[in-house]
Design an enzyme around this catalytic site. Structure first.
Site, mmCIF file in Angstrom:
data_model
loop_
_atom_site.group_PDB
_atom_site.id
_atom_site.type_symbol
_atom_site.label_atom_id
_atom_site.label_comp_id
_atom_site.label_asym_id
_atom_site.label_seq_id
_atom_site.Cartn_x
_atom_site.Cartn_y
_atom_site.Cartn_z
ATOM 1 N N GLN A 95 -0.934 1.366 1.195
ATOM 2 C CA GLN A 95 -1.596 1.570 2.479
ATOM 3 C C GLN A 95 -0.929 0.714 3.562
ATOM 4 O O GLN A 95 -0.419 -0.361 3.276
ATOM 5 C CB GLN A 95 -3.073 1.176 2.380
ATOM 6 C CG GLN A 95 -3.874 2.058 1.479
ATOM 7 C CD GLN A 95 -5.340 1.652 1.408
ATOM 8 O OE1 GLN A 95 -6.100 2.249 0.671
ATOM 9 N NE2 GLN A 95 -5.747 0.645 2.161
ATOM 10 N N ALA A 154 -8.490 3.714 -1.262
ATOM 11 C CA ALA A 154 -7.664 4.896 -1.534
ATOM 12 C C ALA A 154 -6.496 4.540 -2.445
ATOM 13 O O ALA A 154 -6.188 5.261 -3.404
ATOM 14 C CB ALA A 154 -7.165 5.503 -0.228
ATOM 15 N N TYR A 155 -5.847 3.427 -2.165
ATOM 16 C CA TYR A 155 -4.700 3.004 -2.971
ATOM 17 C C TYR A 155 -5.122 2.705 -4.409
ATOM 18 O O TYR A 155 -4.514 3.203 -5.363
ATOM 19 C CB TYR A 155 -4.058 1.774 -2.333
ATOM 20 C CG TYR A 155 -2.898 1.202 -3.095
ATOM 21 C CD1 TYR A 155 -1.770 1.971 -3.359
ATOM 22 C CD2 TYR A 155 -2.918 -0.115 -3.541
ATOM 23 C CE1 TYR A 155 -0.687 1.445 -4.059
ATOM 24 C CE2 TYR A 155 -1.845 -0.650 -4.234
ATOM 25 C CZ TYR A 155 -0.736 0.124 -4.490
ATOM 26 O OH TYR A 155 0.319 -0.398 -5.182
ATOM 27 N N ALA A 156 -6.179 1.918 -4.565
ATOM 28 C CA ALA A 156 -6.658 1.590 -5.909
ATOM 29 C C ALA A 156 -7.108 2.848 -6.645
ATOM 30 O O ALA A 156 -6.865 3.000 -7.842
ATOM 31 C CB ALA A 156 -7.796 0.579 -5.834
ATOM 32 N N SER A 158 -5.983 5.897 -6.286
ATOM 33 C CA SER A 158 -4.827 6.698 -6.699
ATOM 34 C C SER A 158 -4.194 6.136 -7.964
ATOM 35 O O SER A 158 -3.714 6.886 -8.821
ATOM 36 C CB SER A 158 -3.797 6.760 -5.564
ATOM 37 O OG SER A 158 -3.130 5.519 -5.387
#
Length: 247
Positions: A95, A154-156, A158
């Protein structure tokens, strides 16, 4: 008859952790495909460094979020080296700073999941058909999954999906002698990680680990090399949090 040389595809290998992995596996005797989606000059520099050290390497352009491009990646690897033994799914994006879930745009969500999750799905799907028996698949997650840091939903998410797919995939490949594992680095001193962070922030992140330093790309490459080796063959379906003890 001589044993055929083993071949490894390393996605996102033009810089940072991916480049360190490519160089380490080449030093361990693998023929390397340096995959990249941008920065062809950087990818070719990695190839040159491997060749100058006595190894074999070849750069292939492919966006892992595109299934057609992934098929070309495997096609070209097989044409160049005859087959694939190891797949390292290093390609990924982070991100742009902290973004709470409530403030995450659909466009950012789609972009993160397209590369981090769908990209890994695309390469694993092809690997199920085209990786040679006895091979290795090494995916990449992040220690942020364990830390559950605010601003990284969102990153975690994914990367948590990558961990879950890998555990299931390891069981689906029963009978092939193929292992599927995941490496989850913590803060690591790469251009991508350091970009936009001031010295105070970097020092704070370095001090999170009991070992009181940032990881180095070579720290991560060493773990990947072990998982790709014969000695790592009894590790399967696992996530290794390579972070100096942060979580």
């Amino acid at each position: 008859m001589p044993h055929p040389a083993r071949t490894a595809i390393v996605t996102g290998a033009s810089r940072g952790i991916g480049a360190a992995i490519a160089r380490r596996l080449a030093a361990d005797g693998f023929q390397i495909v340096v995959n990249y989606a941008a920065r062809p000059e950087a990818a070719e520099q990695v190839v040159r460094s491997i060749i100058q050290a006595g190894g074999r390497a070849y750069a292939i352009l492919a966006d892992v979020s595109d299934p057609a491009a992934v098929a070309v990646l495997f096609d070209q690897t097989e044409l160049e080296y005859g087959g694939v033994d190891v797949l390292v799914n290093n390609a990924g994006i982070i991100q742009p700073g902290l973004v709470d879930l409530a403030d995450t745009s659909e466009a950012l969500y789609d972009r993160i999941f397209a590369v981090n999750t769908r990209g890994t799905f695309n390469t694993m799907k092809l690997a199920a058909q085209r990786l040679r028996d006895g091979g290795r698949i090494i995916n990449f997650s992040t220690s942020v999954v364990g830390l559950a840091l605010p601003g990284y939903a969102a990153y975690a998410g994914s990367k948590a999906a990558v961990e879950a797919m890998g555990r299931v995939f390891a069981k689906e490949l029963r009978g092939r002698g193929i292992t599927v594992n995941c490496v989850a680095p913590g803060p690591t001193a790469t251009e991508l990680f350091l970009d936009g962070k001031d010295a105070e922030t970097v020092a704070r992140l370095a001090n999170l680990a009991p070992l009181q330093r940032l990881g180095q790309p070579e720290d991560i490459a060493g773990v990947v090399a072990f998982l790709a080796s014969e000695e790592g063959g009894w590790i399967n379906g696992q996530t290794l949090r390579v972070n100096g003890g942060i979580v």
